[in-house]
Design an enzyme around this catalytic site. Structure first.
Site, PDB file in Angstrom:
ATOM      1  N   GLU A 110      43.346  36.449  28.212  1.00 20.56           N
ATOM      2  CA  GLU A 110      42.193  36.806  27.365  1.00 20.56           C
ATOM      3  C   GLU A 110      42.166  38.311  27.103  1.00 20.56           C
ATOM      4  O   GLU A 110      41.863  38.751  25.994  1.00 20.56           O
ATOM      5  CB  GLU A 110      40.893  36.320  28.028  1.00 20.56           C
ATOM      6  CG  GLU A 110      40.787  34.795  27.998  1.00 20.56           C
ATOM      7  CD  GLU A 110      39.561  34.264  28.717  1.00 20.56           C
ATOM      8  OE1 GLU A 110      39.437  34.521  29.928  1.00 20.56           O
ATOM      9  OE2 GLU A 110      38.734  33.601  28.074  1.00 20.56           O
ATOM     10  N   GLU A 130      42.570  27.572  33.193  1.00 17.91           N
ATOM     11  CA  GLU A 130      41.232  27.411  33.779  1.00 17.91           C
ATOM     12  C   GLU A 130      40.882  25.960  34.056  1.00 17.91           C
ATOM     13  O   GLU A 130      40.149  25.646  34.987  1.00 17.91           O
ATOM     14  CB  GLU A 130      40.169  28.019  32.844  1.00 17.91           C
ATOM     15  CG  GLU A 130      40.107  29.546  32.879  1.00 17.91           C
ATOM     16  CD  GLU A 130      41.069  30.225  31.921  1.00 17.91           C
ATOM     17  OE1 GLU A 130      42.022  29.569  31.439  1.00 17.91           O
ATOM     18  OE2 GLU A 130      40.882  31.431  31.659  1.00 17.91           O
TER      19      GLU A 130
HETATM   20  N1  3HC Z   1      42.062  35.251  41.883  1.00 15.20           N
HETATM   21  C1  3HC Z   1      42.108  35.536  43.212  1.00 15.20           C
HETATM   22  N2  3HC Z   1      43.196  35.339  43.978  1.00 15.20           N
HETATM   23  C2  3HC Z   1      44.276  34.820  43.381  1.00 15.20           C
HETATM   24  C3  3HC Z   1      44.300  34.503  42.018  1.00 15.20           C
HETATM   25  C4  3HC Z   1      43.127  34.738  41.246  1.00 15.20           C
HETATM   26  N3  3HC Z   1      43.092  34.485  39.931  1.00 15.20           N
HETATM   27  N4  3HC Z   1      45.513  33.998  41.717  1.00 15.20           N
HETATM   28  C5  3HC Z   1      46.225  34.015  42.858  1.00 15.20           C
HETATM   29  N5  3HC Z   1      45.480  34.515  43.862  1.00 15.20           N
HETATM   30  C6  3HC Z   1      45.896  34.744  45.256  1.00 15.20           C
HETATM   31  C7  3HC Z   1      46.296  33.475  45.974  1.00 15.20           C
HETATM   32  O1  3HC Z   1      45.168  32.849  46.546  1.00 15.20           O
HETATM   33  C8  3HC Z   1      47.264  33.984  47.012  1.00 15.20           C
HETATM   34  O2  3HC Z   1      46.483  34.559  48.038  1.00 15.20           O
HETATM   35  P1  3HC Z   1      46.995  34.543  49.557  1.00 15.20           P
HETATM   36  O3  3HC Z   1      48.309  35.249  49.548  1.00 15.20           O
HETATM   37  O4  3HC Z   1      45.915  35.210  50.306  1.00 15.20           O
HETATM   38  O5  3HC Z   1      47.137  33.083  49.910  1.00 15.20           O
HETATM   39  C9  3HC Z   1      47.960  35.126  46.293  1.00 15.20           C
HETATM   40  O6  3HC Z   1      47.104  35.482  45.200  1.00 15.20           O
HETATM   41  C10 3HC Z   1      49.334  34.778  45.743  1.00 15.20           C
HETATM   42  O7  3HC Z   1      49.197  33.573  44.963  1.00 15.20           O
HETATM   43  P2  3HC Z   1      50.306  32.426  44.995  1.00 15.20           P
HETATM   44  O8  3HC Z   1      50.638  32.100  46.407  1.00 15.20           O
HETATM   45  O9  3HC Z   1      49.805  31.343  44.121  1.00 15.20           O
HETATM   46  O10 3HC Z   1      51.537  33.203  44.354  1.00 15.20           O
HETATM   47  P3  3HC Z   1      52.628  32.688  43.329  1.00 15.20           P
HETATM   48  O11 3HC Z   1      53.507  33.844  43.096  1.00 15.20           O
HETATM   49  O12 3HC Z   1      53.187  31.392  43.786  1.00 15.20           O
HETATM   50  O13 3HC Z   1      51.825  32.354  41.965  1.00 15.20           O
HETATM   51  C11 3HC Z   1      50.282  32.738  40.156  1.00 15.20           C
HETATM   52  C12 3HC Z   1      51.212  33.378  41.235  1.00 15.20           C
HETATM   53  C13 3HC Z   1      51.117  31.992  39.128  1.00 15.20           C
HETATM   54  C14 3HC Z   1      49.547  33.859  39.495  1.00 15.20           C
HETATM   55  C15 3HC Z   1      49.312  31.750  40.846  1.00 15.20           C
HETATM   56  O14 3HC Z   1      48.693  32.401  41.930  1.00 15.20           O
HETATM   57  C16 3HC Z   1      48.232  31.209  39.965  1.00 15.20           C
HETATM   58  O15 3HC Z   1      48.460  30.294  39.219  1.00 15.20           O
HETATM   59  N6  3HC Z   1      47.002  31.786  40.065  1.00 15.20           N
HETATM   60  C17 3HC Z   1      45.841  31.297  39.398  1.00 15.20           C
HETATM   61  C18 3HC Z   1      45.842  31.624  37.935  1.00 15.20           C
HETATM   62  C19 3HC Z   1      44.568  31.135  37.284  1.00 15.20           C
HETATM   63  O16 3HC Z   1      44.136  30.031  37.484  1.00 15.20           O
HETATM   64  N7  3HC Z   1      43.955  32.008  36.480  1.00 15.20           N
HETATM   65  C20 3HC Z   1      42.740  31.669  35.820  1.00 15.20           C
HETATM   66  C21 3HC Z   1      41.595  32.123  36.641  1.00 15.20           C
HETATM   67  S1  3HC Z   1      40.050  31.600  35.977  1.00 15.20           S
HETATM   68  C22 3HC Z   1      39.720  32.739  34.752  1.00 15.20           C
HETATM   69  O17 3HC Z   1      40.522  33.575  34.466  1.00 15.20           O
HETATM   70  C23 3HC Z   1      38.379  32.594  34.127  1.00 15.20           C
HETATM   71  C24 3HC Z   1      38.256  33.403  32.872  1.00 15.20           C
HETATM   72  O18 3HC Z   1      38.557  32.613  31.777  1.00 15.20           O
HETATM   73  C25 3HC Z   1      36.894  33.927  32.716  1.00 15.20           C
END
Ligand code: 3HC
Ligand code: NAI
Length: 706
Positions: A110, A130
């Site tokens: 975004e 999301e």
């Molecule tokens: N917020 C907070 N913590 C997050 C995060 C996020 N968005 N994304 C990942 N983390 C944390 C994980 O919990 C993990 O923490 P830990 O080491 O303490 O367990 C650490 O970051 C590393 O994450 P992964 O183990 O998943 O690492 P990978 O390298 O395997 O993957 C990634 C990285 C592809 C970025 C994956 O973490 C992921 O898919 N994250 C979520 C992405 C997501 O869903 N984003 C949308 C959020 S909602 C949003 O943006 C709302 C908006 O529209 C208003």
């Protein structure tokens, strides 16, 4: 620089005429409050600094920006909000550019969509995932993505939660340019300078029209909404995503973003969001085990799998796919030929679907060695045994392993129920013996229960977790008991379902209730899929040790005795005429059920879906609490993850223990006490459950993280 500025996760510096803004918020540059504030401050600096003509946004470390900070959801909002930050950035009177080299997800995309030019490096992954958290993009994403990609592709991207590669994002219109390399700063600066030199205009995505014919687009969205409702039964946010896209098509950006925000807040406040966020974090939390602090994994590249049946072949594929080499051992020439065929069948299936080339299969199979001699595994690093579920057969295999395997080799068993301490005891090296309980099909199912016997060394436990990571499995640490975490709890709620069956509900009503709760299949459908003979064999094995006072429902035995094992025999609880995958109700099964009830003098009574699920879930949660109090599972979240990844528990409900908290533990306990009036032996409340209720606590209070 002030102290506050130096502590900010957003680093701002001037490089010639370009204000370079680096997001440095490890591990994934999530958009927490300090990042939002830092971004807003950067925009103000850009406006005010006469020397600065443009701004470049990059992410430090592996990610661009992985989205909003998921940990902030459900907490009081802290300004500035993400939409406010992003809108201010887009409105900036000077050029704003981003260079994406890693994940740009959710709020991260975004941000990118609101910059005036977007650059992607080969490692970029763009998406709006999301939906997987029960949300919709809530910072303009549902309004900007249709303007860049077209309404339908944008809706499909948001509904799938898929990540696009840099190339796919370019083709979709999400980015303007691809550049080689892995240095977003250098690539970004070069691009910004070029844009400034050419006098490139400021382009605001929000000012663009949504491309395409409005009426046609709306009709296509209606169709998508119908299909989505069928596919995502019971989920809240997918329909809202489509609603937001409809608004984008029909109204100006400002109005659309207002509506998006309202719907985002509805999703944020939904219990599904809480369940899905719990699932997201729990899935990452189960790998955090006490042993990890004390030991390092043993190296492994060469594996041996003993047994080439259903599980042995599946585990072999999982290992080969993870880049490991495998020596498969079987009993005789005929069995090893069948074992190899079982492995090749998986790859041939992929080739038939166009998902693998024959060359790739050949390259993978080059790491596979079939053998009928244990001498072939003298130098392997790890063995996974998957022979018949018979303790004597397994003990004999482990004696052989003890004889031939090199010192330090990890010896694992894939047993479903058997006592791993007893298996370890037949070897001279119980410190090397562990349980690795895969789920069928082992190359597909993500759950791996890592079962920790009394004498195993910590570095073997850590090695098992490392194997899970390398195979992309979700590991859960379990203790030794009959059935470990998953199958032990399953046995109890299956008993509860059988009691409901005998008391009056049909198998079809029970399956329907369980599906309505959100499972893809009910327990009788699962039995038909897995094969009724497996459960029957287990029941016969356990008959001698069954408490004679316990209620035993014989209906399943009556079905199995007829050879009605389910799909593979054309009938089980359901009929499968001519190999049908979806079963039909069978009046003969209902007659058998009636006859069994009559035999026990039971007058059938009616059960609503709710009454069925109260029993099903109370049994699951109660046994879960017992598993916890015995230390078989480390934390409630480990049970949740087991059921989410191994047993089809609906993800939006977070798992059984999370679900129990949402219902309220006093209510669950009251249900158990009510059912105990009918069968006090079966419905014995777990001491832990009673303790939590007495102390006014939840299972979540036991989920200490990290
Ligand atoms: N917020 C907070 N913590 C997050 C995060 C996020 N968005 N994304 C990942 N983390 C944390 C994980 O919990 C993990 O923490 P830990 O080491 O303490 O367990 C650490 O970051 C590393 O994450 P992964 O183990 O998943 O690492 P990978 O390298 O395997 O993957 C990634 C990285 C592809 C970025 C994956 O973490 C992921 O898919 N994250 C979520 C992405 C997501 O869903 N984003 C949308 C959020 S909602 C949003 O943006 C709302 C908006 O529209 C208003
Ligand atoms: P299977 O019957 O399909 O395969 C067992 C294989 O072991 C056969 O190919 C047999 O020839 C071979 N075998 C037997 N004795 C042997 C020996 N001494 N040396 C070498 N090979 C030998 O059984 P399946 O379903 O693969 O189960 C294997 C193990 O995995 C069991 O312990 C079972 O409980 C467990 N398991 C099974 C699951 C399932 O869904 N089928 C799920 C999780 C675990």
């Amino acid at each position: 620089m002030s102290e506050q500025a130096s502590a900010s996760p957003v680093q701002i510096r001037l490089d010639g005429e370009v204000l370079v803004v680096t997001i440095h918020n490890p591990p994934v540059n999530a958009l927490g409050q300090a990042v939002r504030a830092g971004l807003l401050a950067a925009v103000e600096q850009l406006e005010q600094n006469a020397q600065a003509r443009a701004m470049l946004i990059v992410g430090a470390g592996k990610a661009f920006i992985a989205g909003a900070d998921i940990r902030e959801f459900g907490k009081p909002p802290q300004p500035p909000s993400l939409p406010e930050t992003i809108n201010r950035m887009e409105a900036c009177s000077k050029l704003v550019v981003c260079a994406i080299h890693g994940p740009a997800l959710g709020g991260g995309l975004e941000v990118a969509m609101a910059t005036h030019y977007r650059l992607a490096l080969p490692g970029a992954r763009l998406g709006l995932p999301e939906v997987a958290l029960g949300l919709l993009p809530g910072a303009g994403g549902t309004q900007r993505s249709p303007r860049l990609m077209g309404a339908l592709p944008a809706a499909e991207l948001m509904l799938s939660g898929k990540h696009l590669s840099a190339k796919a994002a370019l083709a979709a219109g999400l980015v303007d340019r691809l550049v080689e390399g892995d240095d977003p700063l250098a690539a970004g600066l070069a691009c910004v300078r070029e844009l400034l030199a050419s006098g490139a205009p400021i382009r605001r995505t929000s000012a663009l029209p949504v491309p395409g014919d409005q009426a046609q687009t709306l009709a296509a969205l209606d169709q998508l909404a119908q299909d989505t409702a069928k596919k995502t039964r019971g989920l809240f946010s997918p329909a809202k995503i489509i609603d937001c896209v409809r608004v984008a098509v029909q109204t100006p950006f400002a109005e659309g973003s207002k509506r998006e925000r309202e719907m985002f807040v509805e999703c944020l406040n939904s219990p599904q969001r809480a369940g899905l966020v719990h699932a997201f974090f729990s899935e990452r939390e189960t790998a955090k085990i006490p042993e990890a602090k004390a030991a390092a994994p043993r190296p492994f590249t060469r594996l041996s799998i003993i047994g080439g049946g259903t599980m042995g072949a599946g585990i072999t594929v999982a290992a080969l796919d993870a880049g490991l080499s495998v020596v498969m051992i079987e009993r005789d020439a005929e069995s090893i030929a069948r074992g190899q065929k079982n492995v090749e069948k998986v790859y041939d299936g992929l080739i038939a679907k166009g998902r693998m080339t024959p060359e790739a299969k050949a390259a993978t199979m080059a790491r596979y060695t079939p053998s009928t001699s244990y001498d072939a595994i003298r130098d392997v690093d790890m063995v996974i045994e998957a022979v018949f579920e018979d303790i004597e057969v397994k003990k004999a295999v482990f004696k052989e392993l003890d004889r031939v395997c090199k010192s330090g080799c990890v010896l694992a068993t894939n047993t479903s129920y058997l006592d791993i301490d007893a298996i370890a005891a037949v070897t001279s090296r119980p410190q090397d013996v562990i349980g690795l309980h895969f789920f069928s099909p082992a190359n597909i199912m993500r759950l791996l229960e890592i079962v920790v016997p009394a004498k195993v060394a910590p570095d073997v436990v850590v090695t098992a977790f490392e194997l899970a990571k390398c195979m992309k499995k979700v590991p859960v640490r379990a203790g030794v008991c009959d059935g470990f975490i998953g199958n032990r709890i399953l046995a109890v709620y299956r008993d509860a379902a059988n009691a409901v069956l005998e008391d009056g509900a049909s198998p079809y009503e029970i399956d329907a209730a369980v599906r309505a709760f959100g499972y893809p299949m009910g327990p009788f459908q699962v039995s038909d899929l897995a094969g009724g003979d497996i459960g029957w064999a287990t029941r016969k094995r356990k008959a001698a040790t069954r408490d004679p006072r316990a209620r035993y429902v014989e209906i399943a035995d009556r079905i199995a005795e007829r050879g009605w094992y389910g799909q593979k025999t054309g009938r089980g609880w359901y009929l499968y005429p001519e190999g049908a995958r979806v079963g039909q109700q069978d009046p003969e099964v209902l007659a058998i059920v009636d006859a069994e009830r009559a035999k026990k003098g039971i007058t059938p009574r009616a059960f609503t879906h709710e009454e069925i699920m109260r029993r099903y879930m109370a049994a699951m949660v109660n046994e879960g609490a017992k598993v916890l109090e015995e230390g078989i599972a480390l934390r409630p979240l480990d049970i949740d993850v087991t059921f989410l990844f191994g047993y089809g528990f609906p993800r939006h409900r977070g798992g059984p223990m999370f679900w129990a908290d949402t219902v309220g533990l006093p209510k669950v306990l009251a249900d158990i006490e009510e059912f105990a009036r009918e069968d006090a032996l079966f419905w014995q409340p777990a001491a832990l459950l009673k303790k939590l209720v007495a102390e006014g606590k939840t299972f979540a209070s036991l989920n200490q993280r990290g």
